[in-house]
Design an enzyme around this catalytic site. Sequence first.
Site, mmCIF file in Angstrom:
data_model
loop_
_atom_site.group_PDB
_atom_site.id
_atom_site.type_symbol
_atom_site.label_atom_id
_atom_site.label_comp_id
_atom_site.label_asym_id
_atom_site.label_seq_id
_atom_site.Cartn_x
_atom_site.Cartn_y
_atom_site.Cartn_z
ATOM 1 N N ASN A 1 -10.122 -50.933 -13.855
ATOM 2 C CA ASN A 1 -9.973 -51.759 -15.067
ATOM 3 C C ASN A 1 -8.741 -52.665 -14.986
ATOM 4 O OD1 ASN A 1 -7.814 -50.096 -15.594
ATOM 5 N ND2 ASN A 1 -8.702 -49.148 -17.414
ATOM 6 N N LEU A 2 -8.040 -52.611 -13.871
ATOM 7 C CA LEU A 2 -6.849 -53.436 -13.613
ATOM 8 C C LEU A 2 -5.762 -53.232 -14.674
ATOM 9 C CD1 LEU A 2 -8.406 -56.789 -12.260
ATOM 10 C CD2 LEU A 2 -7.642 -54.782 -10.980
ATOM 11 N N PHE B 1 -9.475 -42.007 -8.331
ATOM 12 C CA PHE B 1 -8.009 -42.154 -8.396
ATOM 13 C C PHE B 1 -7.538 -42.690 -9.746
ATOM 14 C CE2 PHE B 1 -9.317 -42.729 -3.993
ATOM 15 C CZ PHE B 1 -8.388 -41.974 -3.293
ATOM 16 N N TYR C 1 0.071 -34.357 -18.774
ATOM 17 C CA TYR C 1 -0.462 -34.916 -17.527
ATOM 18 C C TYR C 1 -1.044 -33.806 -16.644
ATOM 19 C CZ TYR C 1 -0.473 -36.593 -12.726
ATOM 20 O OH TYR C 1 -0.840 -36.873 -11.433
ATOM 21 N N LYS D 1 -5.206 -32.928 -15.588
ATOM 22 C CA LYS D 1 -5.706 -32.823 -14.213
ATOM 23 C C LYS D 1 -6.337 -31.446 -13.984
ATOM 24 C CE LYS D 1 -4.728 -36.799 -12.305
ATOM 25 N NZ LYS D 1 -5.651 -37.594 -11.505
ATOM 26 N N HIS E 1 9.470 -44.143 -9.936
ATOM 27 C CA HIS E 1 9.515 -43.278 -8.758
ATOM 28 C C HIS E 1 10.759 -43.527 -7.919
ATOM 29 C CE1 HIS E 1 5.149 -43.184 -9.761
ATOM 30 N NE2 HIS E 1 5.441 -41.904 -9.694
ATOM 31 N N LEU E 2 11.226 -42.455 -7.312
ATOM 32 C CA LEU E 2 12.525 -42.496 -6.657
ATOM 33 C C LEU E 2 12.616 -43.538 -5.532
ATOM 34 C CD1 LEU E 2 15.367 -41.306 -6.322
ATOM 35 C CD2 LEU E 2 14.375 -39.646 -4.726
ATOM 36 N N ILE F 1 21.026 -40.620 -10.252
ATOM 37 C CA ILE F 1 20.522 -39.319 -9.783
ATOM 38 C C ILE F 1 20.324 -38.445 -11.021
ATOM 39 C CG2 ILE F 1 21.076 -37.259 -8.430
ATOM 40 C CD1 ILE F 1 22.810 -39.075 -6.620
ATOM 41 N N ARG G 1 11.877 -32.476 -3.421
ATOM 42 C CA ARG G 1 10.448 -32.806 -3.484
ATOM 43 C C ARG G 1 9.877 -32.897 -2.072
ATOM 44 N NH1 ARG G 1 11.418 -31.670 -7.871
ATOM 45 N NH2 ARG G 1 11.051 -32.756 -9.845
HETATM 46 N N1 UDP Z 1 14.725 -39.344 -9.504
HETATM 47 C C1 UDP Z 1 16.066 -39.700 -9.656
HETATM 48 N N2 UDP Z 1 16.352 -40.981 -10.043
HETATM 49 C C2 UDP Z 1 15.382 -41.912 -10.298
HETATM 50 C C3 UDP Z 1 14.026 -41.539 -10.140
HETATM 51 C C4 UDP Z 1 13.738 -40.247 -9.739
HETATM 52 O O1 UDP Z 1 16.967 -38.894 -9.436
HETATM 53 O O2 UDP Z 1 15.724 -43.044 -10.670
HETATM 54 C C5 UDP Z 1 14.392 -37.973 -9.063
HETATM 55 C C6 UDP Z 1 13.533 -37.203 -10.042
HETATM 56 O O3 UDP Z 1 14.333 -36.531 -10.985
HETATM 57 C C7 UDP Z 1 12.805 -36.241 -9.112
HETATM 58 C C8 UDP Z 1 12.680 -37.035 -7.810
HETATM 59 O O4 UDP Z 1 13.647 -38.087 -7.891
HETATM 60 O O5 UDP Z 1 13.589 -35.104 -8.866
HETATM 61 C C9 UDP Z 1 11.315 -37.644 -7.610
HETATM 62 O O6 UDP Z 1 10.965 -38.320 -8.788
HETATM 63 P P1 UDP Z 1 9.667 -39.230 -8.886
HETATM 64 O O7 UDP Z 1 9.647 -39.840 -10.259
HETATM 65 O O8 UDP Z 1 9.629 -40.165 -7.723
HETATM 66 O O9 UDP Z 1 8.463 -38.217 -8.680
HETATM 67 P P2 UDP Z 1 8.059 -36.875 -9.479
HETATM 68 O O10 UDP Z 1 8.658 -35.753 -8.672
HETATM 69 O O11 UDP Z 1 8.595 -36.954 -10.869
HETATM 70 O O12 UDP Z 1 6.572 -36.880 -9.423
#
Ligand code: UDP
Length: 328
Positions: free
Chosen positions: A32-33, A72, A140, A144, A188-189, A206, A220
């Site tokens: 659905n973009l 997905f 979430y 799932k 995402h990190l 962090i 992770r």
């Molecule tokens: N994280 C962080 N700073 C950011 C984004 C993420 O420290 O700006 C940390 C987050 O707390 C987690 C890890 O990086 O421990 C991965 O986070 P992400 O959102 O990429 O994936 P998630 O594990 O939530 O699916």
Amino acid sequence: MNVLVVGGAGYIGSHMVRLLAAAGHVPVVLDNLSTGFRQAVTAGELIVGEMSDRAMVTQVLGDHKIDAVMHFAACALVGESVIDPAKYYLNNISATIELLEAMRAVDVKQIVFSSTCATYGEPKVVPINEQTPQQPVNPYGFTKLAIERALSDYAAAYDFGYAALRYFNAAGASPDGVIGEDHDPESHLIPIVLQTALGQRDHVTIYGSDWDTPDGTCVRDYIHVDDLGAAHLAAMDRLKLGEGLCVNLGTGNGFSVRQIIEACRKVTGHAIPAVEGERRPGDPPELVADARLAKEKLGWTPKYTDPEQIIETAWAWHSANPSGYDKK
Ligand code: UDP
């Protein structure tokens, strides 16, 4: 095989489409973009529409002689799911049931489903294997898990064959730099750290440095998006009607936030300022897969085991496309 890739314009789906085409399958994308991009679809036909439109999806399945579905299309942000659960219940559960009903109407019974390690919640024991109790701690993860249960019931009652693949942290991009990750807002990190390397952000925050982990930051299991795709291909080959397979997809190795930032500094050659901040609500300290079952059942092993290799592919994408996809 003719494969309907629902959510094929999104981050993981778009990488899947390329792998399907390269493996000689015929992908047809339904998206659905809402968060995906037309430019991300680099093979096969793109149909823009809602998976909840049962009549339309039934027609698409029949017209394209679809053999199997890869699904997905989901909302996938933990924090958002807490603030706006209705969006998650409607899209991830209701719309997915409509998709399954469209499949049932035309006897398409093979499906590979994107599940998540968030279905485990906050496990007491790491690494996490498939016997770990599934006790999601946010909407979430629950949505799932609900679909995993629905698929199990559809397999028993209607002879569906399914694989539910529980991803750990998807990362990286197509190594040729043509497609990659583009979320707005980005949470995402790795993309955030690389955007900092590009000067688009002043620093990375962090989220917590007082966790009970080796360096105090969250750990992770980062898995390359093409390794996820390869596992989907293997799972699709092994689908058996009336049966289901639920497996973790990770490398089995955990890396801390600090280790990831350091790896990004090495790959990019940029200093990347980092600031220690508060913990992010809902973050478990450590999520690492026991990925042995996927190896055993799918004959699959991840190619990317070193985060630097994963980051190199992500950097190829972000540095060539600093604003992501063209939003015009
Ligand atoms: N994280 C962080 N700073 C950011 C984004 C993420 O420290 O700006 C940390 C987050 O707390 C987690 C890890 O990086 O421990 C991965 O986070 P992400 O959102 O990429 O994936 P998630 O594990 O939530 O699916």
